[in-house]
Scaffold this motif. Structure first.
Motif, PDB file in Angstrom:
ATOM      1  N   ALA A   1       0.811  -1.207   0.000  1.00  0.00           N
ATOM      2  CA  ALA A   1       0.000   0.000   0.000  1.00  0.00           C
ATOM      3  C   ALA A   1       0.851   1.266   0.000  1.00  0.00           C
ATOM      4  O   ALA A   1       1.917   1.321   0.613  1.00  0.00           O
ATOM      5  CB  ALA A   1      -0.925   0.005   1.213  1.00  0.00           C
ATOM      6  N   ASN A   2       0.378   2.254  -0.700  1.00  0.00           N
ATOM      7  CA  ASN A   2       0.896   3.627  -0.781  1.00  0.00           C
ATOM      8  C   ASN A   2       2.180   3.753  -1.584  1.00  0.00           C
ATOM      9  O   ASN A   2       2.196   4.361  -2.644  1.00  0.00           O
ATOM     10  CB  ASN A   2       1.084   4.232   0.614  1.00  0.00           C
ATOM     11  CG  ASN A   2       1.258   5.742   0.551  1.00  0.00           C
ATOM     12  OD1 ASN A   2       0.633   6.382  -0.292  1.00  0.00           O
ATOM     13  ND2 ASN A   2       2.088   6.303   1.408  1.00  0.00           N
ATOM     14  N   ASN A   3       3.291   3.162  -1.111  1.00  0.00           N
ATOM     15  CA  ASN A   3       4.543   3.291  -1.866  1.00  0.00           C
ATOM     16  C   ASN A   3       4.846   2.037  -2.674  1.00  0.00           C
ATOM     17  O   ASN A   3       5.986   1.799  -3.068  1.00  0.00           O
ATOM     18  CB  ASN A   3       5.713   3.611  -0.925  1.00  0.00           C
ATOM     19  CG  ASN A   3       5.909   2.577   0.163  1.00  0.00           C
ATOM     20  OD1 ASN A   3       5.115   1.645   0.282  1.00  0.00           O
ATOM     21  ND2 ASN A   3       6.960   2.745   0.954  1.00  0.00           N
ATOM     22  N   GLY A   4       3.830   1.255  -2.929  1.00  0.00           N
ATOM     23  CA  GLY A   4       3.959   0.080  -3.783  1.00  0.00           C
ATOM     24  C   GLY A   4       2.928   0.118  -4.887  1.00  0.00           C
ATOM     25  O   GLY A   4       2.525   1.188  -5.360  1.00  0.00           O
ATOM     26  N   LYS A   5       2.473  -1.047  -5.285  1.00  0.00           N
ATOM     27  CA  LYS A   5       1.529  -1.155  -6.394  1.00  0.00           C
ATOM     28  C   LYS A   5       0.213  -0.443  -6.115  1.00  0.00           C
ATOM     29  O   LYS A   5      -0.355   0.214  -7.002  1.00  0.00           O
ATOM     30  CB  LYS A   5       1.261  -2.642  -6.679  1.00  0.00           C
ATOM     31  CG  LYS A   5       0.151  -2.909  -7.682  1.00  0.00           C
ATOM     32  CD  LYS A   5      -0.098  -4.402  -7.828  1.00  0.00           C
ATOM     33  CE  LYS A   5      -1.282  -4.676  -8.757  1.00  0.00           C
ATOM     34  NZ  LYS A   5      -1.535  -6.139  -8.902  1.00  0.00           N
ATOM     35  N   LEU A   6      -0.292  -0.569  -4.890  1.00  0.00           N
ATOM     36  CA  LEU A   6      -1.623  -0.059  -4.569  1.00  0.00           C
ATOM     37  C   LEU A   6      -1.510   1.308  -3.903  1.00  0.00           C
ATOM     38  O   LEU A   6      -1.435   1.434  -2.680  1.00  0.00           O
ATOM     39  CB  LEU A   6      -2.363  -1.048  -3.673  1.00  0.00           C
ATOM     40  CG  LEU A   6      -3.850  -0.764  -3.414  1.00  0.00           C
ATOM     41  CD1 LEU A   6      -4.603  -0.504  -4.707  1.00  0.00           C
ATOM     42  CD2 LEU A   6      -4.476  -1.919  -2.661  1.00  0.00           C
TER      43      LEU A   6
END
Length: 447
Positions: A14-19
């Motif tokens: 989440a957030n700093n990744g894919k989502l």
């Protein structure tokens, strides 16, 4: 190949990744456009589990839906099956569950439900993906048509009443001491309260979510804490849910873990005795133990197998008229009551069998001896290692050695670049050797 959706919605860091917020907003816009059918005012219901990033994704998706003219009902932390039920009950055009299920708090996910409460088909998910990567700016709502968002109160009581109604009205759990582990997740309010209303003596753990502790050393994927608590409190049964409460693991009075295969056997036998089994069999995935299949056969029942994923189990159930299905991991679908896996409703059915039989859980939930099962994961970078001649030859040789006394399941993961090699059978030494041989051949081919 799909870019965003996997076997159970969209999932990632989440957030700093894919989502991130941008993707969540675009999913909201795309799904909203996809489900604008008819002239009525369209609306979407959004629930979530307790992980911190749920706030971020909830607000981003809300913005996306509002921008294309959908009204949004926000219900806060609720189990995935509750969101599916509420989507139908509140006549929403679309349901959204923001959850990464049993994953740690760093991950999150988006599960979408149609107005009938069922997860979306592959075809609809592919169409949504195409919209996500398209220019949607020309399809935004006019200023006067932007949607409104509203937080809905009282939905917890709706789900509790729904869950209770899956049992006979005269059945109560008085005299049963229950430890329920809610994984610091979405069921932390509804599960303990429903059990208390049904008369059980309830000890609740995993009910103090802080946004970061969901599934942490608790819940269905980490039942050790529950086992200790059951023994400590001398409880009759332990119930472990996961972060979004769509899967279940039981712990008996001795602290021993009971998996989904045993639970499906209990429910299948109970439903058959009560005349509630719609077909002479149940549905499970290729990963369910051979012991389950043999037990069902001894009871005059069949086991239909599907690819891994509760959505494929449900698709087979709907297509062929089955009303019981699930996975060894604890996803159990009882389609007379639910449109998706519901760990808590499944737990109530198990408790009903225990209460009516008057026998301990260790006896009720031990229907068969599992055969030896071994699995290895082999990571690869690219290509198709399963098509390599050496791998094909090794698999053929292993099949001949089993000679009908076991099964092989070799498949690519649907979520990561991994080949999963599983074998099971009556000879543990042979099973271990066959898995080593196949995994070694795959690793060589992937090098």
């Amino acid at each position: 190949m799909r870019k965003y959706f996997g076997t159970d919605g969209i999932r990632g860091k989440a957030n700093n990744g894919k989502l991130n917020a941008d993707l969540a907003m675009r999913v909201g816009m795309a799904a909203g456009l996809m489900f604008q059918r008819g002239e009525h005012r369209h609306r979407v219901l959004i629930g979530k589990d307790t992980r911190l990033s749920g706030y971020l994704i909830e607000n981003a998706m809300t913005a996306g839906f509002l921008s294309v003219g959908l009204d949004v009902f926000l219900v806060g932390p609720m189990p995935t099956p509750a969101v599916a039920m509420l989507t139908r009950s509140m006549r929403a055009d679309l349901g959204v569950m923001i959850s990464a299920s049993h994953n740690a708090y760093e991950d999150n996910g988006i599960k979408l439900f149609g107005p009938d409460g069922y997860k979306l088909s592959d075809e609809i998910e592919i169409a949504i993906e195409e919209l996500i990567d398209s220019d949607m700016s020309k399809r935004l709502a006019k200023s006067a048509d932007v949607g409104r968002a509203k937080r809905i109160e009282g939905v917890h009581a709706r789900y509790i009443e729904f869950a209770k109604r899956t049992l006979p009205r005269n059945l109560e759990f008085d005299g049963l001491r229950v430890v329920v582990d809610c994984a610091n997740g979405a069921a932390y309010r509804v599960a303990p309260e429903a059990l208390w209303e049904l008369g059980a003596d309830v000890i609740a753990v995993g009910v103090e979510p802080d946004g970061l502790n969901i599934n942490k050393d608790c819940g269905s994927t980490s039942p050790e804490m529950l086992s200790r608590k059951v023994r400590e409190m001398r409880a009759d049964i332990g119930i472990a849910l996961d972060g979004d409460a769509d899967r279940l693991i039981i712990v008996d009075e001795k602290g021993h873990v009971v998996d989904g295969d045993q639970l499906m056997a209990v429910i299948a036998e109970s439903f058959k005795e009560d005349g509630r089994l719609s077909r002479d069999g149940i549905v499970a995935t290729v990963m369910s133990n051979l012991g389950l299949e043999r037990y069902l056969q001894s009871q005059g029942l069949s086991l239909a197998r599907t690819p891994v994923g509760d959505r494929y189990v449900l698709e087979h159930m709907r297509e062929h008229g089955f009303n019981v299905g699930g996975e060894a991991s604890g996803h159990i679908i009882l389609s007379d009551h639910t449109t998706t896996g519901d760990g808590f409703v499944a737990a109530l059915q198990i408790m009903a069998v225990v209460k009516r039989s008057g026998r301990p859980v260790s006896e009720v939930c031990r229907k068969f001896e599992p055969v030896a099962q071994v699995m290895r994961n082999v990571r690869y970078r690219s290509g198709k290692p399963l098509e390599a001649p050496a791998v094909v030859k090794t698999i053929d040789g292993a099949t001949q050695k089993l000679n009908g006394s076991g099964r092989l399941v070799i498949r690519p993961s649907g979520t990561e670049p991994v080949i999963r090699v599983m074998a099971e059978g009556d000879d543990p030494v042979l099973i271990e050797q066959l898995v080593d041989d196949i995994a070694g051949a795959v690793a060589d081919a992937a090098a």
